[in-house]
Design a protein around this motif. Structure first.
Motif, short mmCIF file in Angstrom:
data_model
loop_
_atom_site.label_atom_id
_atom_site.label_comp_id
_atom_site.label_asym_id
_atom_site.label_seq_id
_atom_site.Cartn_x
_atom_site.Cartn_y
_atom_site.Cartn_z
N ILE A 29 0.67 -1.26 0.10
CA ILE A 29 0.18 -0.10 -0.17
C ILE A 29 0.81 1.16 0.01
O ILE A 29 0.47 2.16 -0.24
CB ILE A 29 -1.08 0.26 1.07
N ALA A 30 2.29 1.04 0.38
CA ALA A 30 2.95 2.38 0.27
C ALA A 30 4.44 1.81 0.01
O ALA A 30 4.95 1.00 0.81
CB ALA A 30 2.80 3.28 1.48
N VAL A 31 5.12 2.69 -0.42
CA VAL A 31 6.65 2.48 -0.80
C VAL A 31 7.17 3.81 -0.50
O VAL A 31 6.81 4.99 -1.18
CB VAL A 31 7.05 1.79 -2.08
N GLU A 32 8.24 3.86 0.26
CA GLU A 32 9.16 5.24 0.57
C GLU A 32 10.62 5.01 0.34
O GLU A 32 10.91 4.21 1.20
CB GLU A 32 8.74 5.61 1.70
N TYR A 33 11.25 5.73 -0.54
CA TYR A 33 12.71 5.52 -0.79
C TYR A 33 13.47 6.88 -0.28
O TYR A 33 12.71 7.73 -0.82
CB TYR A 33 12.95 4.92 -2.40
N VAL A 58 2.50 -2.91 3.87
CA VAL A 58 1.83 -4.12 3.03
C VAL A 58 0.64 -4.26 4.17
O VAL A 58 0.68 -4.45 5.27
CB VAL A 58 2.71 -5.51 3.07
N LEU A 59 -0.53 -4.01 3.53
CA LEU A 59 -1.76 -4.57 4.22
C LEU A 59 -1.97 -5.99 4.12
O LEU A 59 -2.13 -6.54 3.06
CB LEU A 59 -3.05 -3.79 3.51
N ILE A 60 -1.89 -6.73 5.25
CA ILE A 60 -2.27 -8.01 5.33
C ILE A 60 -3.57 -8.55 5.74
O ILE A 60 -4.02 -8.59 6.94
CB ILE A 60 -1.02 -8.86 6.28
N THR A 61 -4.39 -8.75 4.80
CA THR A 61 -5.57 -9.20 5.04
C THR A 61 -5.76 -10.57 5.89
O THR A 61 -7.05 -10.69 6.51
CB THR A 61 -6.70 -9.14 3.85
N VAL A 67 -1.38 -3.69 9.21
CA VAL A 67 -0.45 -3.18 8.51
C VAL A 67 0.91 -3.47 8.74
O VAL A 67 1.19 -3.26 10.17
CB VAL A 67 -0.67 -1.55 8.32
N LEU A 68 2.06 -4.05 8.02
CA LEU A 68 3.21 -4.47 8.37
C LEU A 68 4.06 -3.32 7.53
O LEU A 68 3.90 -2.86 6.54
CB LEU A 68 3.61 -5.64 7.68
N LYS A 77 20.15 -3.61 -4.17
CA LYS A 77 19.13 -3.63 -5.41
C LYS A 77 17.68 -3.65 -4.81
O LYS A 77 17.69 -4.47 -4.03
CB LYS A 77 19.47 -4.90 -6.29
N TRP A 78 16.80 -3.10 -5.59
CA TRP A 78 15.26 -3.33 -5.33
C TRP A 78 14.55 -2.97 -6.68
O TRP A 78 14.91 -2.48 -7.61
CB TRP A 78 15.01 -2.46 -4.12
N ARG A 79 13.45 -3.65 -6.44
CA ARG A 79 12.24 -3.14 -7.43
C ARG A 79 10.95 -3.53 -6.77
O ARG A 79 10.81 -4.56 -6.18
CB ARG A 79 12.40 -4.13 -8.88
N ILE A 80 10.16 -2.97 -6.91
CA ILE A 80 8.58 -3.10 -6.51
C ILE A 80 7.80 -2.74 -7.85
O ILE A 80 7.98 -1.67 -8.46
CB ILE A 80 8.36 -1.77 -5.39
#
Length: 129
Positions: A29-33, A58-61, A67-68, A77-80
């Motif tokens: 639900i959100a990414v902040e770099y 991450v919202l974990i239903t 919310v984690l 390295k990273w990729r979303i």
């Protein structure tokens, strides 16, 4: 404010997978770099990996709509991805150099970048908000 759990060992990984239900039925639900490690020295750019940070929420239903928040530091390295699909499982492990690897699926050590979303970093911590 909830305290962070730091991943430093295989036992810490097992705790993460167990307490978060491997992010099953989770949605990013959100990414902040943040990167405070770029310096411009004339015509040369200097990049300090130790000063970068990536937060993924991450919202974990599958665990009562929890919310984690995962925080990665000193990122290699990273990729979303932006596919907005649910996460059916989450893989976390250490590579041969001691870097922590997270992916929104099972991890193939020979091709972690083949996963949809992934992060390779020196440090990982997490908490449930």
């Amino acid at each position: 404010m909830n305290n962070y759990y730091t991943i430093k060992s295989p036992a810490d990984i097992n705790t993460f997978i167990e307490k978060t239900n491997a992010l099953h039925d989770g949605y990013i639900i959100a990414v902040e770099y943040r990167n405070n490690g770029i310096k411009i020295l004339g015509d040369v750019y200097e990049f300090n990996h130790e000063l970068n940070q990536l937060k993924i929420r991450v919202l974990i239903t599958s665990i009562q709509d929890a919310v984690l928040e995962m925080v990665f530091e000193d990122i290699l390295k990273w990729r979303i991805t932006e596919d907005n699909s649910d996460i059916s499982e989450s893989g976390v492990c250490f590579d041969e150099k001691g870097f922590i690897m997270w992916a929104d699926g099972a991890i193939d050590l020979n091709n972690v970048q083949g996963n949809n979303s992934y992060v390779i970093a020196k440090k990982m911590k997490w908490r449930i908000l």
